[in-house]
Write a protein that holds these residues in place. Sequence first.
Motif, mmCIF file in Angstrom:
data_model
loop_
_atom_site.group_PDB
_atom_site.id
_atom_site.type_symbol
_atom_site.label_atom_id
_atom_site.label_comp_id
_atom_site.label_asym_id
_atom_site.label_seq_id
_atom_site.Cartn_x
_atom_site.Cartn_y
_atom_site.Cartn_z
ATOM 1 N N SER A 90 0.828 -1.210 0.000
ATOM 2 C CA SER A 90 0.000 0.000 0.000
ATOM 3 C C SER A 90 0.858 1.253 0.000
ATOM 4 N N ASN A 91 0.239 2.380 -0.340
ATOM 5 C CA ASN A 91 0.951 3.665 -0.324
ATOM 6 C C ASN A 91 0.884 4.255 1.083
ATOM 7 N N THR B 186 -2.347 6.182 6.728
ATOM 8 C CA THR B 186 -1.576 6.903 5.708
ATOM 9 C C THR B 186 -0.870 8.078 6.378
#
Length: 267
Positions: free
Chosen positions: A211-212, A251
Motif C-alpha cells: 500500500s501507499n 496513511t
Amino acid sequence: MDYISRYGMDFNPFIKNSKEIVVETSDYKEVVCRLNYLLNNKGFGILTGGPGRGKTTIIRNWCNSLNSSLYKVIYTSLSTLTVAEFYKNLAMQLGLEPMARKIDNFKIIQNEINRYTVEKRITPIIIIDEANYISNGILNDLKMLFNFDMDSRDRAIVLLVGLSQLNNTMRLVANEPLRQRITMNYNLDNLSKTESKEYIMAKLNGAKCGSNIFDETALEAIANASNGIPRIINKICDSSLMIGNTKNLNTINSDIIMLAVNEIELG
C-alpha cells in the motif's frame, strides 16, 4: 496495533535489518562500475561523500559480490593510527605476526601480497574506511608499500573511503606521488528529489509493502527535509511510522513528517 502489521510490511526497511534492501540509484550503479574498473586495472581508488550517503553500504555489497577464490578483502577503519600502528594492523589483517620495527612489517606485508598474487593468484583488496582522518605519513608510505618490481606493476587494490575533504588532503604537494597513482576517484552526491522518493518506494517494496503508506505530501516533505541524504531519509521514515501508528493513521502525510523531523532534531 504493531506498526509493522498496520502498514503491511514484513519488517521495517528503514532500520538496520538482517535483510538489507539495496537501492540501486544512479550513483550506486556508477560507483559499482568504477569499482569494477579498479578491479580490472588495480592500483589506488578513492570514494568520497558526506556522512550518511551510503559509501560503506555500497562497498560492503560490492565486496560480497566478489569471488573469494580470486580476491581477498581486507577492511579497516582504524585510520587514526600512527604509521607504525598502521603497519602492524595491516600485517595482522593479512594473517601475519606483526614485527616490532616498521621496516620489518613493510617487508613481510610486501612478501605476503606477492605470495597472494603470484603463488595463489589472489588479488588483495585493502579498504581503508574513514580515510579522511588518515595521516600524511601513512599516505606517503602507501605508495612505497604497494610499489612492486620497481613500480612496474600493481599487485593489489587499495581503496580509500572517506568524507569529501579527503580530496583536499590528496591535493597537497606532499601527496602528489600518490595522487598520480589514483586509478579511480568518485564523489557520492545527495539524491535528487525524484531519487529520494524512488528510494523510499524501493525500500517499502523490499519489505513487501503493498500500500501507499506515504502520501505525495509526505514524500515531498521527506525529500525536502532530508536534503537527499539516505541516512536522514531512513531516520525520518522510521520516526514517522512510529508517530503515525501512535495516532492510528494508516496513511502518513506531511504533518506527520514534520513531527518526525522535529523529533529527530530534538533527539
